[in-house]
Scaffold this active site. Structure first.
Site, PDB file in Angstrom:
ATOM      1  N   ASP A 441       0.820  -1.208   0.000  1.00  0.00           N
ATOM      2  CA  ASP A 441       0.000   0.000   0.000  1.00  0.00           C
ATOM      3  C   ASP A 441       0.854   1.257   0.000  1.00  0.00           C
ATOM      4  O   ASP A 441       0.513   2.245  -0.653  1.00  0.00           O
ATOM      5  CB  ASP A 441      -0.963  -0.003   1.200  1.00  0.00           C
ATOM      6  CG  ASP A 441      -2.201  -0.818   0.879  1.00  0.00           C
ATOM      7  OD1 ASP A 441      -2.753  -0.641  -0.225  1.00  0.00           O
ATOM      8  OD2 ASP A 441      -2.596  -1.669   1.698  1.00  0.00           O
ATOM      9  N   CYS A 488       6.350  -5.986   6.021  1.00  0.00           N
ATOM     10  CA  CYS A 488       5.510  -7.154   5.772  1.00  0.00           C
ATOM     11  C   CYS A 488       4.926  -7.129   4.357  1.00  0.00           C
ATOM     12  O   CYS A 488       4.217  -8.033   3.955  1.00  0.00           O
ATOM     13  CB  CYS A 488       4.396  -7.262   6.804  1.00  0.00           C
ATOM     14  SG  CYS A 488       3.274  -5.871   6.762  1.00  0.00           S
TER      15      CYS A 488
HETATM   16  C1  PEP Z   1       0.749  -3.996   2.514  1.00  0.00           C
HETATM   17  O1  PEP Z   1      -0.037  -3.113   2.173  1.00  0.00           O
HETATM   18  O2  PEP Z   1       1.961  -4.017   2.182  1.00  0.00           O
HETATM   19  C2  PEP Z   1       0.279  -5.121   3.329  1.00  0.00           C
HETATM   20  C3  PEP Z   1       1.114  -5.999   3.832  1.00  0.00           C
HETATM   21  O3  PEP Z   1      -1.063  -5.239   3.520  1.00  0.00           O
HETATM   22  P1  PEP Z   1      -2.048  -5.801   2.378  1.00  0.00           P
HETATM   23  O4  PEP Z   1      -1.211  -6.341   1.249  1.00  0.00           O
HETATM   24  O5  PEP Z   1      -2.889  -6.845   3.004  1.00  0.00           O
HETATM   25  O6  PEP Z   1      -2.819  -4.588   2.001  1.00  0.00           O
HETATM   26 MG    MG Z   2      -1.972  -2.978   3.072  1.00  0.00          MG
END
Ligand code: PEP
Ligand code: MG
Length: 538
Positions: A441, A488
């Site tokens: 994001d 992450c």
């Molecule tokens: C991200 O945005 O990098 C994340 C780990 O969350 P998601 O991919 O679930 O939006």
């Molecule tokens: Mg995210």
């Protein structure tokens, strides 16, 4: 043989017969409404049987519920009336779908209102059949690579037949959830615009995601190269196994947390199998099944069992990140022009506080069964963090009043997913135990590039200097405040960046379970401080 280039997701390798799920392949003639209904029922039976085998009877029930809805007298009467009024079968289905969707959504009862989702799924299924879209792909008789218009996140969970060795999707983006889930489940996936228009779509093929290549009608040499690569992978896997039980330390002795990303509770087995020292991200929003959220007690049992399986290893649960491209419970309150900039993450949680409270209660109750951390998604201001933590404290207080034991201190983290959060990370760090940088994001918002838009993939560079600066700033502010910063998002998987990221101050990586041991190996060959080889042997 023909070689076609696409965007490979992960490093999967697959061989099989191509099965195009092309619009129009479901039948060359137009089906009547009764025939379409029969076909839909047969498909739902098939889905039920498949889901029962793969995800268990309870979760499979949803398909029998849908079949019952399809046989419901009121629904059939409505279709009948529509046809008598002169509507085409397609219009008749769409009108009835719309009518019953509104009806179920307006009901107070949670169980019944969730049926609105089933109605909308049924409408999609029936209109797909009427338009002649190929759908029955779940039980191939030989190794197969599916070619489809768009692989969705939900389909990734359903594609569990071992005979489905890979997928080619016309639409998609490496940062989209379908891609992330496919990589996490080691499902070889190639994004290839206009794949359904390729010649030779019914022949044998080899998919090499690492190279982003599709080999149509592979020749002897390519087949041999494929077998060799597979054999090498096996040897490499055996070498990596030796790293199990070892520490995640750089050459100069800095401990890095190597954690796993988990999208489904059952993936904890893979976490333990790959010796991850914790879970850095559990995407708890995927607990939503067919529009229905597990109740507090069910969630408590899920979290408890995850914590127990992980023994004392840290399990970081991200509170449900609904909205944008991810499914949300029905009904969604507003029609959004820009869902990615809309009601999602913590904003959604504050709008539907009862969903957040239920989850926090379940989490706090489970906290005494292991080592739990909680983090909040899409935070973009200090006030949001203060509010989220206040909700958590309220829940803890209430539970204690109810004489329900709760862990004294639950680690509380913030996801750094918006440029705003990165820029005020010095302020957020005062009230957080850790940061987890969601680069998927963060990249979308910093580069103003929709992560779901397939045509934007060539414009998105994961290690864009702007992203690197935001990461460095966040890591630095975390270090100053004495907390850790991890990543992450998918960027964590890029092992060519690991050393630079560690040198910036990143101290945790959260990755798919299959990447844990390669990351451990990488870290063990890394120096944490630029140009300070002399730190070796510390
Ligand atoms: C991200 O945005 O990098 C994340 C780990 O969350 P998601 O991919 O679930 O939006
Ligand atoms: Mg995210």
């Amino acid at each position: 043989m023909e070689i076609i280039k696409g965007v490979g997701i992960g490093d999967g390798l697959a061989k099989g017969k191509l099965i195009p799920l092309k619009k129009g392949t479901g039948g060359s003639h137009r089906l009547s409404l009764p025939d379409a209904l029969e076909k839909a029922k047969a498909l739902l039976d098939e889905l039920y049987q498949n889901a029962k085998k793969t995800v268990g009877e309870e979760k499979a029930e949803i398909f029998s519920i849908r079949k019952m809805l399809l046989e419901d007298e009121d629904y059939l009467n409505r279709l009948d009336e529509n046809v008598k009024k002169g509507l085409s079968p397609l219009m008749a289905v769409e009108e009835a779908g719309d009518h019953f969707f509104r009806f179920f959504s307006s009901l107070e009862d949670e169980y019944l209102s969730a049926r609105a989702f089933d109605i909308s799924e049924l409408t999609t299924l029936l209109t797909g059949i009427l338009k002649g879209e190929g759908f029955s792909f779940l039980t191939p008789t030989e190794d197969s690579i599916l070619v489809m218009e768009e692989l969705t996140a939900e389909q990734v969970f359903l594609l569990q037949d071992p005979k489905i060795t890979g997928v080619i999707s016309e639409k998609g983006n490496p940062n989209a959830h379908a891609s992330i889930l496919a990589a996490a489940r080691s499902l070889p996936l190639l994004l290839l615009p206009e794949a359904l228009s390729l010649n030779g779509l019914f022949g044998d093929a080899i998919l090499d995601c690492e190279k982003g290549s599709l080999f149509l009608s592979p020749d002897e040499e390519t087949l041999r190269a494929y077998e060799e690569k597979k054999a090498k992978r096996k040897i490499r896997k055996a070498v990596l196994q030796k790293l199990k039980g070892q520490a995640d330390k750089t050459k100069d002795g800095v401990e890095i947390k190597v954690y796993a990303n988990v999208n489904h509770p059952e993936e904890i087995d893979a976490v333990m199998e790959n010796d991850a020292k914790g879970v850095g991200l559990f995407r708890s929003e995927f607990l939503l099944q067919n529009g229905v959220l597990p109740k507090e007690e069910e969630q408590f049992l899920i979290y408890r069992s995850m914590l127990e399986k992980m023994k004392d290893r840290l399990l970081i649960v991200r509170t449900m990140d609904f909205g944008a491209d991810k499914c949300a419970p029905f009904p969604f309150p507003t029609e959004e022009r820009n869902p990615a900039l809309g009601l999602r993450g913590i904003r959604y949680s504050f709008t539907f506080p009862e969903i957040l409270t239920t989850q926090l209660r379940a989490l706090c109750r489970a906290s005494v069964y292991g080592n739990l951390g909680i983090m909040f998604p899409m935070v973009s201001s200090k006030g949001e963090l203060t509010e989220a933590k206040a909700r958590l404290q309220d829940v803890q207080k209430t539970l204690r009043k109810e004489n329900i034991p709760v862990k004294e201190h639950i680690l509380t983290g913030v996801m750094i997913e918006t440029p705003a959060a990165a820029l005020i990370s010095d302020v957020l760090a005062r009230d957080a135990d850790f940061f987890s940088i969601g680069t998927n994001d963060l990249t979308q918002y910093a580069l103003a590039a929709d992560r779901e838009n397939p045509s934007l993939a060539p414009f998105i560079t994961a290690d864009h200097p702007a992203i690197m600066r935001l990461i460095a700033l966040t890591a630095e502010n975390a270090r100053k405040a004495g907390i850790w910063a991890g990543i992450c998002g998918e960027l964590a998987k890029d092992l060519t960046l690991t050393e630079s990221l560690i040198q910036m101050g990143i101290r945790e990586f959260s990755l798919p379970p299959s990447m844990i041991l390669p990351m451990r190996e990488r870290i063990q060959n890394t120096i944490s401080v630029p140009g300070k080889e002399s730190y070796v042997s510390l």
